[in-house]
Design a protein around this motif. Structure first.
Motif, PDB file in Angstrom:
ATOM      1  N   CYS A  70     -18.615  14.237  10.622  1.00  0.00           N
ATOM      2  CA  CYS A  70     -17.282  13.612  10.705  1.00  0.00           C
ATOM      3  C   CYS A  70     -17.275  12.385  11.624  1.00  0.00           C
ATOM      4  CB  CYS A  70     -16.274  14.653  11.183  1.00  0.00           C
ATOM      5  SG  CYS A  70     -14.646  14.009  11.557  1.00  0.00           S
ATOM      6  N   TYR A  72     -15.195  11.645  14.002  1.00  0.00           N
ATOM      7  CA  TYR A  72     -13.876  11.235  14.492  1.00  0.00           C
ATOM      8  C   TYR A  72     -13.855  11.317  16.019  1.00  0.00           C
ATOM      9  CZ  TYR A  72      -8.833  11.404  15.349  1.00  0.00           C
ATOM     10  OH  TYR A  72      -7.576  11.167  15.817  1.00  0.00           O
ATOM     11  N   CYS A 139     -16.150  14.267  16.779  1.00  0.00           N
ATOM     12  CA  CYS A 139     -16.133  15.519  16.028  1.00  0.00           C
ATOM     13  C   CYS A 139     -17.482  15.676  15.314  1.00  0.00           C
ATOM     14  CB  CYS A 139     -14.987  15.479  15.018  1.00  0.00           C
ATOM     15  SG  CYS A 139     -14.943  16.883  13.901  1.00  0.00           S
ATOM     16  N   CYS A 144     -15.920  17.488   7.427  1.00  0.00           N
ATOM     17  CA  CYS A 144     -14.734  17.953   8.155  1.00  0.00           C
ATOM     18  C   CYS A 144     -13.464  17.656   7.348  1.00  0.00           C
ATOM     19  CB  CYS A 144     -14.696  17.238   9.509  1.00  0.00           C
ATOM     20  SG  CYS A 144     -13.168  17.418  10.395  1.00  0.00           S
ATOM     21  N   HIS A 147     -10.174  15.686   9.406  1.00  0.00           N
ATOM     22  CA  HIS A 147     -10.370  14.253   9.662  1.00  0.00           C
ATOM     23  C   HIS A 147     -10.910  13.510   8.447  1.00  0.00           C
ATOM     24  CE1 HIS A 147     -11.085  15.815  13.979  1.00  0.00           C
ATOM     25  NE2 HIS A 147      -9.846  15.376  13.889  1.00  0.00           N
TER      26      HIS A 147
HETATM   27 ZN    ZN Z   1     -13.666  16.030  12.225  1.00  0.00          ZN
END
Ligand code: ZN
Length: 213
Positions: A70, A72, A139, A144, A147
């Motif tokens: 991810c 994020y 993250c 994911c 996100h």
């Molecule tokens: Zn994430």
């Protein structure tokens, strides 16, 4: 309109109080819109920094990041929330990220103490493995869901917002221009009427204005 008209003519003679109020209110609103555009540019800057950092983490060996990770950044939580974001930009953390010499998401002061603690505590389960400067704050889930598509979705949001704000600012400026031009025309017509006598010239077949004697 003659060049320099607005610089050389007393505005009080041209614009009514109502028109002056309208123009100053509109200009203030345009200023606020411009400030909001600046904020959105900074949001985009933060997104770009986070996106670059994610890519760099993927390219760096020694961590579990790959193209499905991810990435994020928790500091993106303020993106898309104008009031919070404005405070964030002015905070020591925001200054470290946007304005300090060696700025960016890994700059000294780019994480608050609370965020550092949060990251270290949640650091992947292994005790003592809490802090990796390359991936800290990102993250690390693969595919994911919460996100999903964060960079593209937020980028679309800020671009749309900037366009919309610019459109509103232009609308206001156009309205101001119309008021000014109409007022100037009125002003010239009045002056003209005061100083000239208009008569119909039969031979020329047109109205002729002559100065009053
Ligand atoms: Zn994430």
């Amino acid at each position: 309109m003659p060049a320099e008209f607005w610089n050389k003519t007393d505005q009080n003679l041209v614009l009514t109080q109502e028109e002056q109020d309208f123009l100053s209110t509109s200009a203030a609103e345009r200023y606020a819109l411009a400030e909001e555009i600046v904020l959105n540019k900074k949001m985009q800057q933060l997104l770009d920094l986070a996106n670059d950092r994610r890519k760099a983490a993927i390219a760096t060996p020694g961590n579990a990041f790959d193209k499905d990770t991810c990435g994020y950044d928790l500091r993106l939580d303020v993106v898309g929330v104008p009031v919070e974001f404005a405070q964030f930009v002015k905070s020591p953390q925001g200054e470290a990220i946007f304005t300090a010499n060696n700025h960016g998401l890994t700059a000294e002061g780019a994480f608050t103490d609370e965020q550092k603690e949060l990251i270290t505590r949640g650091g992947g389960g292994d005790e003592g493995a809490g802090w990796d400067a390359v991936t800290a704050g990102m993250c690390d889930k693969r595919r994911c869901r919460p996100h999903n598509g964060w960079y593209n979705i937020f980028t679309k949001g800020t671009r749309h917002m900037m366009k919309e704000l610019a459109r509103q600012a232009k609308e206001k400026l156009d309205a101001e221009t119309r008021v000014r031009e109409a007022a100037a025309v009125k002003y010239f017509r009045k002056r003209h009427e005061k100083n000239t006598v208009r008569y119909w010239d039969k031979e020329a077949g047109e109205w002729v204005d002559t100065p009053k004697v």
